[in-house]
Design an enzyme around this catalytic site. Sequence first.
Site, PDB file in Angstrom:
ATOM      1  N   ASP A 260      -9.962  93.114  75.383  1.00 19.79           N
ATOM      2  CA  ASP A 260      -8.936  93.866  75.110  1.00 19.79           C
ATOM      3  C   ASP A 260      -9.020  95.738  75.063  1.00 19.79           C
ATOM      4  O   ASP A 260     -10.014  95.486  74.437  1.00 19.79           O
ATOM      5  CB  ASP A 260      -8.319  93.597  74.153  1.00 19.79           C
ATOM      6  CG  ASP A 260      -7.095  92.495  73.578  1.00 19.79           C
ATOM      7  OD1 ASP A 260      -7.299  92.083  75.184  1.00 19.79           O
ATOM      8  OD2 ASP A 260      -6.834  92.441  72.854  1.00 19.79           O
ATOM      9  N   ASP A 261      -8.812  96.036  74.787  1.00 22.86           N
ATOM     10  CA  ASP A 261      -9.030  97.655  74.795  1.00 22.86           C
ATOM     11  C   ASP A 261      -9.503  98.560  75.099  1.00 22.86           C
ATOM     12  O   ASP A 261      -9.863 100.006  75.741  1.00 22.86           O
ATOM     13  CB  ASP A 261      -9.907  97.533  72.861  1.00 22.86           C
ATOM     14  CG  ASP A 261      -9.083  96.907  71.971  1.00 22.86           C
ATOM     15  OD1 ASP A 261      -8.050  97.033  72.114  1.00 22.86           O
ATOM     16  OD2 ASP A 261      -9.852  96.833  70.342  1.00 22.86           O
TER      17      ASP A 261
ATOM     18  N   HIS B   3      -1.080  96.730  76.295  1.00 19.07           N
ATOM     19  CA  HIS B   3      -1.762  96.517  75.117  1.00 19.07           C
ATOM     20  C   HIS B   3      -0.976  97.737  74.206  1.00 19.07           C
ATOM     21  O   HIS B   3      -1.694  98.433  72.926  1.00 19.07           O
ATOM     22  CB  HIS B   3      -3.325  96.670  74.785  1.00 19.07           C
ATOM     23  CG  HIS B   3      -3.760  96.020  74.341  1.00 19.07           C
ATOM     24  ND1 HIS B   3      -3.633  94.742  72.996  1.00 19.07           N
ATOM     25  CD2 HIS B   3      -5.193  96.160  73.296  1.00 19.07           C
ATOM     26  CE1 HIS B   3      -4.441  95.034  72.335  1.00 19.07           C
ATOM     27  NE2 HIS B   3      -4.803  95.613  71.965  1.00 19.07           N
TER      28      HIS B   3
ATOM     29  N   HIS C 252      -2.218 101.898  70.486  1.00 19.93           N
ATOM     30  CA  HIS C 252      -3.439 100.591  69.427  1.00 19.93           C
ATOM     31  C   HIS C 252      -2.644 100.793  67.822  1.00 19.93           C
ATOM     32  O   HIS C 252      -3.582 100.629  67.124  1.00 19.93           O
ATOM     33  CB  HIS C 252      -4.495 100.405  69.230  1.00 19.93           C
ATOM     34  CG  HIS C 252      -5.115  99.378  69.232  1.00 19.93           C
ATOM     35  ND1 HIS C 252      -5.703  98.604  68.360  1.00 19.93           N
ATOM     36  CD2 HIS C 252      -5.772  98.614  69.901  1.00 19.93           C
ATOM     37  CE1 HIS C 252      -6.373  97.934  68.290  1.00 19.93           C
ATOM     38  NE2 HIS C 252      -6.253  97.840  69.511  1.00 19.93           N
TER      39      HIS C 252
ATOM     40  N   TYR D 161      -3.801  93.869  68.046  1.00 20.73           N
ATOM     41  CA  TYR D 161      -4.185  92.791  66.037  1.00 20.73           C
ATOM     42  C   TYR D 161      -3.229  91.851  66.452  1.00 20.73           C
ATOM     43  O   TYR D 161      -3.085  90.757  65.408  1.00 20.73           O
ATOM     44  CB  TYR D 161      -3.739  93.998  65.001  1.00 20.73           C
ATOM     45  CG  TYR D 161      -4.508  95.255  65.079  1.00 20.73           C
ATOM     46  CD1 TYR D 161      -5.254  95.357  64.913  1.00 20.73           C
ATOM     47  CD2 TYR D 161      -3.174  96.208  64.939  1.00 20.73           C
ATOM     48  CE1 TYR D 161      -5.638  96.815  64.828  1.00 20.73           C
ATOM     49  CE2 TYR D 161      -3.683  97.180  65.151  1.00 20.73           C
ATOM     50  CZ  TYR D 161      -4.859  97.799  64.557  1.00 20.73           C
ATOM     51  OH  TYR D 161      -5.798  98.876  64.816  1.00 20.73           O
TER      52      TYR D 161
ATOM     53  N   HIS E  99     -13.207  91.979  74.296  1.00 20.96           N
ATOM     54  CA  HIS E  99     -13.326  93.429  73.532  1.00 20.96           C
ATOM     55  C   HIS E  99     -14.114  93.779  74.458  1.00 20.96           C
ATOM     56  O   HIS E  99     -15.214  93.292  75.292  1.00 20.96           O
ATOM     57  CB  HIS E  99     -12.992  93.538  72.541  1.00 20.96           C
ATOM     58  CG  HIS E  99     -12.302  93.169  71.273  1.00 20.96           C
ATOM     59  ND1 HIS E  99     -12.056  92.019  70.619  1.00 20.96           N
ATOM     60  CD2 HIS E  99     -10.750  93.850  71.350  1.00 20.96           C
ATOM     61  CE1 HIS E  99     -10.937  91.779  69.896  1.00 20.96           C
ATOM     62  NE2 HIS E  99     -10.189  92.718  69.836  1.00 20.96           N
TER      63      HIS E  99
END
Length: 298
Positions: free
Chosen positions: A123-124, A173, A177, A214, A267
């Site tokens: 992710d991210d 995603h 965020h 999250y 991540h």
Amino acid sequence: MQYKTRKISRLGALSIVILLLLTACEQTSLSSSYTSNKLIDPSLSIENQSTLPSTSGKVNPRDLVLKNDDSSVLPQKGDNKEIYETGKPKEEPVLTNLIHSKKISTLKPISSVGKGEVAITIDDGPTSHTEELLKVLRTYDAKVTFFFLGQNVLSYPQSVTTAVYDGHEIGYHSNSHPKLTNMDVNSQEKEFDIGLENIEKINHNPITLFRPPYGAYNNDTKVLTEDHKMKMVLWNEDPRDWSSTDPAMITQQVLSQVQQGSIIVLHDRPSTISALPAIIKGIRKKGLKLVTISNNHK
Ligand SMILES: [Zn+2]
């Protein structure tokens, strides 16, 4: 005349004092905001902050976490829960004071893969570390599923192109965020639309997977996921990679939990990238096959 001159010089002195005071105030507020960011103040809300390298000179705590990942600035105990995916995601109620969808979604999020299979999800990204991450994955011939942020794609489009070229699966995603469950349905929809287009331009195919930041979602998030012809992907293994800068520790956390059907949430950060070779080898040593999400959920 004399009175006037005195008055003018008094005024001059006064303005110098005010100027000095203002400068001091500015410096204090600058240094304190830096300190709180540096310590990753848990009270800092991430929701309204850009994940792009800031052009306004503001320091984004997410950037600091990523950039200082391997330095002495370690996440403080419990701090980063607000910054990364962690825990066991479950549907949250729609806050009644927010505008929400009238539809009720029956969407079932994906939280596992099949027998004998494991999916690594990252992710991210993309970040300044993604090229290195892709190099590692290429070396070990491992395919993963990325959940990219729309805003970051603008900064690192080449990494998205490379990820697609290398055969990894690309999921979305959100754009920036935020915690979607704090937002009304219209604001949530904007997070779906802004940014998604940027990724689809590079991917050349519609993006069909969505992971809420999250792991926070409600009925509106599910309705929007379906409206965008996407599936929602959560996870069932959280090794809390963000909590350590020690690759050996991250590897141990992943391998001690991994089992067939695991969707591991990781991540895009340096220590996690350093841990990946041992993670990939360890998973294969257990006789488990690495898959991407759509290869498993057609
Ligand atoms: Zn995330």
